[in-house]
Design a protein around this motif. Structure first.
Motif, PDB file in Angstrom:
ATOM      1  N   THR A 217      11.163   6.989  14.359  1.00 49.94           N
ATOM      2  CA  THR A 217      12.208   5.162  14.449  1.00 49.94           C
ATOM      3  C   THR A 217      12.271   5.092  13.158  1.00 49.94           C
ATOM      4  O   THR A 217      11.366   4.336  12.482  1.00 49.94           O
ATOM      5  CB  THR A 217      10.959   4.280  15.686  1.00 49.94           C
ATOM      6  OG1 THR A 217      10.354   5.566  16.441  1.00 49.94           O
ATOM      7  CG2 THR A 217      11.808   2.821  15.888  1.00 49.94           C
TER       8      THR A 217
ATOM      9  N   PHE B 293      15.331  -3.715  11.782  1.00 49.83           N
ATOM     10  CA  PHE B 293      15.106  -5.199  12.250  1.00 49.83           C
ATOM     11  C   PHE B 293      12.938  -5.387  11.118  1.00 49.83           C
ATOM     12  O   PHE B 293      13.142  -7.429  11.370  1.00 49.83           O
ATOM     13  CB  PHE B 293      15.223  -5.918  13.279  1.00 49.83           C
ATOM     14  CG  PHE B 293      16.247  -5.995  14.065  1.00 49.83           C
ATOM     15  CD1 PHE B 293      17.314  -7.294  13.948  1.00 49.83           C
ATOM     16  CD2 PHE B 293      16.543  -4.658  14.742  1.00 49.83           C
ATOM     17  CE1 PHE B 293      18.440  -5.955  14.599  1.00 49.83           C
ATOM     18  CE2 PHE B 293      17.398  -4.363  15.825  1.00 49.83           C
ATOM     19  CZ  PHE B 293      18.856  -5.791  15.611  1.00 49.83           C
ATOM     20  N   THR B 294      13.603  -5.067  10.005  1.00 49.37           N
ATOM     21  CA  THR B 294      12.211  -5.375   9.352  1.00 49.37           C
ATOM     22  C   THR B 294      12.339  -6.566   8.587  1.00 49.37           C
ATOM     23  O   THR B 294      13.688  -6.994   8.290  1.00 49.37           O
ATOM     24  CB  THR B 294      11.760  -4.105   8.529  1.00 49.37           C
ATOM     25  OG1 THR B 294      13.239  -3.759   7.510  1.00 49.37           O
ATOM     26  CG2 THR B 294      11.277  -3.143   9.239  1.00 49.37           C
TER      27      THR B 294
ATOM     28  N   TYR C 183      15.758   2.173  24.372  1.00 49.62           N
ATOM     29  CA  TYR C 183      16.951   2.439  25.000  1.00 49.62           C
ATOM     30  C   TYR C 183      18.463   2.019  24.256  1.00 49.62           C
ATOM     31  O   TYR C 183      19.684   2.099  23.734  1.00 49.62           O
ATOM     32  CB  TYR C 183      17.068   0.860  25.749  1.00 49.62           C
ATOM     33  CG  TYR C 183      15.941   1.113  26.798  1.00 49.62           C
ATOM     34  CD1 TYR C 183      16.080   2.341  28.153  1.00 49.62           C
ATOM     35  CD2 TYR C 183      14.592   1.122  26.765  1.00 49.62           C
ATOM     36  CE1 TYR C 183      15.046   2.223  28.872  1.00 49.62           C
ATOM     37  CE2 TYR C 183      13.360   1.048  27.620  1.00 49.62           C
ATOM     38  CZ  TYR C 183      13.337   2.139  28.483  1.00 49.62           C
ATOM     39  OH  TYR C 183      12.495   2.179  29.613  1.00 49.62           O
TER      40      TYR C 183
ATOM     41  N   GLN D 214      14.581  -5.935  26.420  1.00 55.89           N
ATOM     42  CA  GLN D 214      14.250  -4.113  26.127  1.00 55.89           C
ATOM     43  C   GLN D 214      12.295  -4.292  26.672  1.00 55.89           C
ATOM     44  O   GLN D 214      12.486  -3.110  26.791  1.00 55.89           O
ATOM     45  CB  GLN D 214      14.689  -3.664  24.735  1.00 55.89           C
ATOM     46  CG  GLN D 214      15.679  -4.404  24.575  1.00 55.89           C
ATOM     47  CD  GLN D 214      16.514  -3.916  23.562  1.00 55.89           C
ATOM     48  OE1 GLN D 214      15.510  -4.175  22.453  1.00 55.89           O
ATOM     49  NE2 GLN D 214      18.293  -4.076  22.647  1.00 55.89           N
TER      50      GLN D 214
ATOM     51  N   ASN E 180      22.579  -5.324  18.904  1.00 57.82           N
ATOM     52  CA  ASN E 180      21.223  -5.317  19.697  1.00 57.82           C
ATOM     53  C   ASN E 180      20.549  -4.395  19.964  1.00 57.82           C
ATOM     54  O   ASN E 180      19.880  -3.794  20.084  1.00 57.82           O
ATOM     55  CB  ASN E 180      21.541  -6.608  19.802  1.00 57.82           C
ATOM     56  CG  ASN E 180      20.054  -7.388  19.192  1.00 57.82           C
ATOM     57  OD1 ASN E 180      19.189  -7.322  19.075  1.00 57.82           O
ATOM     58  ND2 ASN E 180      19.494  -8.153  20.868  1.00 57.82           N
ATOM     59  N   PHE E 181      22.150  -3.714  20.920  1.00 55.85           N
ATOM     60  CA  PHE E 181      21.405  -2.736  21.489  1.00 55.85           C
ATOM     61  C   PHE E 181      21.071  -1.511  21.171  1.00 55.85           C
ATOM     62  O   PHE E 181      20.166  -0.515  20.934  1.00 55.85           O
ATOM     63  CB  PHE E 181      21.983  -2.339  22.982  1.00 55.85           C
ATOM     64  CG  PHE E 181      21.179  -3.157  24.521  1.00 55.85           C
ATOM     65  CD1 PHE E 181      20.168  -3.068  24.672  1.00 55.85           C
ATOM     66  CD2 PHE E 181      21.866  -4.471  24.176  1.00 55.85           C
ATOM     67  CE1 PHE E 181      19.966  -3.814  25.845  1.00 55.85           C
ATOM     68  CE2 PHE E 181      20.962  -5.223  25.105  1.00 55.85           C
ATOM     69  CZ  PHE E 181      19.525  -4.803  26.177  1.00 55.85           C
TER      70      PHE E 181
ATOM     71  N   ASN F 218      13.682   0.730  12.232  1.00 51.35           N
ATOM     72  CA  ASN F 218      13.412  -0.155  12.700  1.00 51.35           C
ATOM     73  C   ASN F 218      14.642  -1.050  11.681  1.00 51.35           C
ATOM     74  O   ASN F 218      14.120  -1.044  10.621  1.00 51.35           O
ATOM     75  CB  ASN F 218      12.068  -0.902  12.592  1.00 51.35           C
ATOM     76  CG  ASN F 218      12.028  -1.898  12.536  1.00 51.35           C
ATOM     77  OD1 ASN F 218      13.103  -2.505  13.556  1.00 51.35           O
ATOM     78  ND2 ASN F 218      11.024  -2.327  12.714  1.00 51.35           N
TER      79      ASN F 218
ATOM     80  N   GLY G 145      11.695  -4.851  15.850  1.00 50.29           N
ATOM     81  CA  GLY G 145      13.639  -4.856  16.454  1.00 50.29           C
ATOM     82  C   GLY G 145      13.444  -4.666  17.918  1.00 50.29           C
ATOM     83  O   GLY G 145      14.288  -3.775  18.270  1.00 50.29           O
ATOM     84  N   ILE G 146      12.357  -4.784  18.998  1.00 51.86           N
ATOM     85  CA  ILE G 146      12.793  -4.739  20.414  1.00 51.86           C
ATOM     86  C   ILE G 146      12.781  -6.225  20.534  1.00 51.86           C
ATOM     87  O   ILE G 146      11.729  -7.335  20.294  1.00 51.86           O
ATOM     88  CB  ILE G 146      12.035  -4.216  21.036  1.00 51.86           C
ATOM     89  CG1 ILE G 146      11.550  -2.379  20.098  1.00 51.86           C
ATOM     90  CG2 ILE G 146      11.943  -3.864  22.500  1.00 51.86           C
ATOM     91  CD1 ILE G 146      10.261  -1.941  21.071  1.00 51.86           C
TER      92      ILE G 146
ATOM     93  N   MET H 206      21.683 -11.360  16.765  1.00 53.23           N
ATOM     94  CA  MET H 206      20.774 -10.090  16.752  1.00 53.23           C
ATOM     95  C   MET H 206      19.476 -10.483  16.827  1.00 53.23           C
ATOM     96  O   MET H 206      18.406 -10.245  16.963  1.00 53.23           O
ATOM     97  CB  MET H 206      21.264  -9.045  16.228  1.00 53.23           C
ATOM     98  CG  MET H 206      23.077  -9.304  16.363  1.00 53.23           C
ATOM     99  SD  MET H 206      23.803  -8.110  14.716  1.00 53.23           S
ATOM    100  CE  MET H 206      22.464  -6.814  14.632  1.00 53.23           C
TER     101      MET H 206
ATOM    102  N   MET I  42      21.149  -0.829  18.192  1.00 49.17           N
ATOM    103  CA  MET I  42      20.296  -0.280  16.384  1.00 49.17           C
ATOM    104  C   MET I  42      18.910  -1.028  17.201  1.00 49.17           C
ATOM    105  O   MET I  42      17.553  -0.765  16.759  1.00 49.17           O
ATOM    106  CB  MET I  42      20.095  -1.891  15.841  1.00 49.17           C
ATOM    107  CG  MET I  42      21.110  -1.714  14.807  1.00 49.17           C
ATOM    108  SD  MET I  42      21.625  -2.982  14.191  1.00 49.17           S
ATOM    109  CE  MET I  42      22.773  -2.483  12.775  1.00 49.17           C
ATOM    110  N   SER I  43      18.669  -1.146  18.606  1.00 53.58           N
ATOM    111  CA  SER I  43      17.259  -1.555  19.014  1.00 53.58           C
ATOM    112  C   SER I  43      15.707  -0.515  18.969  1.00 53.58           C
ATOM    113  O   SER I  43      16.414   0.234  18.855  1.00 53.58           O
ATOM    114  CB  SER I  43      16.912  -1.556  20.305  1.00 53.58           C
ATOM    115  OG  SER I  43      16.092  -1.914  21.018  1.00 53.58           O
ATOM    116  N   SER I  44      14.400  -0.849  18.225  1.00 56.28           N
ATOM    117  CA  SER I  44      14.383   0.321  18.428  1.00 56.28           C
ATOM    118  C   SER I  44      13.037   1.567  19.506  1.00 56.28           C
ATOM    119  O   SER I  44      11.934   2.188  19.221  1.00 56.28           O
ATOM    120  CB  SER I  44      13.071  -0.462  17.955  1.00 56.28           C
ATOM    121  OG  SER I  44      12.512  -0.790  16.605  1.00 56.28           O
ATOM    122  N   SER I  45      13.403   0.760  20.651  1.00 57.15           N
ATOM    123  CA  SER I  45      13.478   0.588  21.323  1.00 57.15           C
ATOM    124  C   SER I  45      13.639   2.424  21.692  1.00 57.15           C
ATOM    125  O   SER I  45      14.889   2.952  20.663  1.00 57.15           O
ATOM    126  CB  SER I  45      12.971   0.247  22.768  1.00 57.15           C
ATOM    127  OG  SER I  45      14.390   0.272  23.193  1.00 57.15           O
TER     128      SER I  45
END
Lengths: 436, 300
Positions: free
Chosen positions: B153, B157-158, B139, A271, B131-132, B155, A266-267, B241, B134-137
């Motif tokens: 967290t 985007f699995t 941020y 990022q 994208n930002f 995720n 997801g990164i 995305m 939903m990011s896993s980071s």
């Protein structure tokens, strides 16, 4: 009545404009290469007698500023040739160049990747450059060779290693690893300290592709047993499945030990870069092209780069190869002028000018050596040993299947396929491309 | 005098009219009909970036390849899921929002603008923005909030979630656009119908289902047909995305056509895939039109 005449003229001019836009000039329509070669020779003769400036078009997927010093050098060194620089975005580069070359047109000098150079050589679109290639090391020219001829001259190399935050390593008294197992141990130490060891944007297929292939290079492809794998692979004599399995199995410690995690899917790359640049992660895999972006985000950051390692102690390996190969269009009407430009690039001064905007890379030209910037001190021995290798450059016209490898590794990380299935899917993609 | 009048009448321009139509007709023929014709022809050949000249007829080989390639089947399945869910939610959410914002609310203008606003932007921009989010980071906005509350967290985007995450962002973006179409339709419904219904004792719910819904047929038809066709052609949101990943989890017809048909140089197989896609869209459009026509007939 006047309105009627005006409308008729307007409509007719629109149609004429459209037709002229879609058509081609008489000069452009002349496609047979043999005729053109004669014309080119005549043109060159005429050119030398009249001393008129010839314009050659150079296409590249990087913006003009990445070769500005080279263009300035060429303008000085080859004053009778003017270079018209044509930037084509990487995502459309191959499609546009393929179409132009198929039409018997295209740029005079083409920057080629290894895969596209072999494809274009096979289709007879490129002029052999054997004489000029003789002054380069075979590590740089072999990937552009087809049926005994070399069709492109290697530019400054690109490489990717592991950037690390020197301060984080020093503050935690952690030594740089020298083997893959030591690397895993270092990552675990960081995890225990609550520090993310490696920032990775696994939304892209690239990080796991390069990281795992670097390990396979160190363990197998660089050994006597694996040296011929690339050639055998592109000739359909071997498969990845059944050959690479034990190496990928070992490399999977990166996943098993939680260094690469499913959350990283997801990164994205930017990022991950941010995470490393702001000191939230100790390491980040990338190359000189990201250096400015990292330093722009955190000018205080002290970074260096270490190579990838195998299980045995070695100088380490970097993933990389020639950034672009300079080739001459067989159908070019200015072939002599284009070769003159390539000859100017094939000098130490030419390589210096090319290196100026690509610092960190190295030259394949005999006698051209450059001082490495400070940020690459820890990869100096790997570079000096020539341990820079890009496995898919050896796959010929199936080189683009490296993207399939990257996406299949994402599936492997997510647990939707096992190692053998992952590698078999890559084999299938490669075989499909080779069978074209 | 009579002659001049006749000349200004619509449809009486004769040969003169052809001159005005010609530029558009030529462009349409050159850039739509001719490429499609060539696509159809190429789909029966061995055309690739290696085989450019001296093409051979290969029969239905490329069509067999299309149906035997798992990636292409995944792409068609994902495109259908994307188109159906996106269109369904546009209607399910857009209709009630339009109905509410058609009432005399003080904030209706600002609310209409707020709902429509995402549709103003390119799907690429919306894609990069989410994208930002939903990011896993750390941020990523959502995960940052989750971490602050001590949660794990999430995720987005699995392999199982990525497609639905993209669809969610597109529902967010395009529901407002559907709302505007529905609003235009709603404003065309005569208020007398509602007055008569309320005199007859119909409540608001009954009025919505018995008057509003049936008379919304034209706008629903527009949203469904354009939504399904547009959804089948999804590219930009996916590209920005997920780029089709992780693995092949979010590959759609368009992303595969770009990769296989253009980047990898399988022009003939790409053409066959394009023709199959055309037939699928044709069937969907025909089917949707038929259902909508039946709905229209039942109302009238």
């Amino acid at each position: 009545m006047r309105k009627k005449i005006f409308s008729v003229i307007l409509a007719a001019s629109m149609v004429a404009g459209l037709m002229s836009g879609c058509g081609s000039t008489e000069k452009e329509a002349a496609t047979p290469s043999s005729t053109e070669t004669t014309e080119a020779a005549e043109a060159t003769q005429a050119e030398s007698t009249t001393n008129e400036k010839v314009t050659v078009r150079l296409s590249y997927w990087n913006s003009e500023d990445t070769v500005q010093s080279l263009l300035d050098y060429l303008a000085k060194e080859v004053p009778d040739v003017t270079i018209e620089y044509q930037f084509i975005d990487n995502s459309n580069y191959d499609t546009i160049i393929d179409t132009q070359l198929a039409a018997g047109e295209g740029p005079d000098i083409i920057c080629e990747s290894a895969g596209s150079a072999l494809k274009h050589a096979r289709l007879g679109y490129l002029e052999p450059v054997n004489d000029l290639a003789a002054s380069y090391s075979s590590a740089g020219t072999s990937i552009y060779s087809y049926e005994g001829n070399t069709y492109a001259l290697p530019g400054i190399s690109w490489f990717e290693g592991i950037y690390y935050n020197k301060a984080i390593f020093a503050e935690n008294n952690i030594e740089l690893p020298k083997t893959f197992d030591e690397y895993i141990a270092v990552c675990k130490q960081f995890q225990e300290l609550g520090i993310t060891p490696l920032a990775a944007g696994l939304k892209s297929w690239e990080p796991m592709l390069k990281n795992s292939m670097a390990f396979v290079t160190a363990e197998y492809l660089s050994t006597d047993a694996g040296k011929s794998f690339g050639e055998d692979y592109r000739n359909g004599k071997v498969t990845m499945a059944g050959t690479w399995d034990p190496y990928i199995e070992k490399w999977s410690d990166m996943i098993g030990e939680g260094i690469y995690t499913t959350d990283m899917i997801g990164i994205d790359h930017d990022q991950a870069l941010e995470q490393f640049a702001t000191g939230d992660a100790a390491m980040f895999c990338s190359g000189p092209w990201d250096y400015d972006a990292i330093m722009a985000k955190n000018p205080e950051l002290q970074i260096d780069m270490m190579p990838f390692y195998g299980t045995e102690t070695s100088e380490g390996w970097l993933i990389g190869g020639p950034g672009c190969g300079f080739a001459v269009n067989q159908s070019s009407a200015n072939k002599e002028a284009a070769l003159k430009i390539l000859a100017a690039i094939s000098t130490v001064e030419g390589q210096e000018a090319l290196w100026e905007n690509n610092q960190g890379g190295s030259s394949y030209l005999d006698g051209a050596y450059f001082e490495l910037p400070e940020a690459y001190t820890s990869v100096a021995t790997a570079l000096a040993a020539g341990n820079v290798y890009c496995p898919w450059n050896e796959w010929g016209i199936a080189a683009s299947a490296h993207e399939n490898y990257g996406t299949e590794m994402q599936n492997y990380l997510l647990g939707t396929s096992d190692i053998n299935e992952t590698l078999s899917n890559v084999d299938a993609a490669v075989q499909e491309l080779l069978a074209k | 005098m009579r002659k001049m009048k006749k000349k200004n009448e619509t449809g009486s321009l004769g040969h003169y009219f052809i001159l005005f139509v010609l530029p558009a007709l030529v462009i349409y023929l050159l850039f739509s009909i001719l490429p499609f014709f060539y696509t159809f022809i190429y789909s029966f050949t061995d055309y690739s970036d290696i085989h450019i000249k001296g093409l051979n007829f290969v029969g239905l080989k490329n069509y067999v390849t299309v149906f035997n390639t798992s990636l292409m089947k995944v792409a068609i399945k994902n495109s259908l899921i994307y188109a159906v869910i996106l269109t369904g939610f546009q209607v399910i959410l857009g209709l009630p929002i339009a109905a509410v914002l058609n009432k005399k609310l003080k904030s209706k203008n600002i609310l209409r603008a707020v709902f429509f606003f995402p549709a103003v932007f390119s799907s690429l921009i919306i894609g990069y923005l989410w994208n930002f989010i939903m990011s896993s980071s750390d941020y990523g906005l959502i995960n940052n909030l989750l971490h602050r509350f001590g949660l794990e967290t999430f995720n987005f985007f699995t392999a199982d979630r990525a497609l639905f995450s993209v669809i969610f962002t597109q529902i967010w973006q395009w529901t407002g656009w559907a709302m505007v179409i529905f609003l235009a339709n709603l404003q065309g419904i005569s208020p007398e119908l509602y007055e008569a219904a309320s005199i007859d004792g119909a409540g608001e719910r009954q009025q919505f289902f018995k008057i509003t819904m049936p008379l919304m047929c034209p706008s629903v038809k527009i949203i469904v047909v354009t939504g399904l066709i547009g959804g089948m052609k999804a590219f930009d949101a996916i590209y920005s995305m997920t780029s089709g990943g992780p693995g092949n989890a979010t590959e759609t017809v368009m992303t595969v056509m770009m990769k296989k048909g253009i980047s990898d140089g399988f022009y003939a197989v790409g053409s066959a895939f394009g023709v199959c896609f055309f037939v699928i869209v044709l069937i969907i459009s025909g089917f949707t039109n038929k259902i909508m026509s039946k709905w229209s007939e039942s109302i009238s």
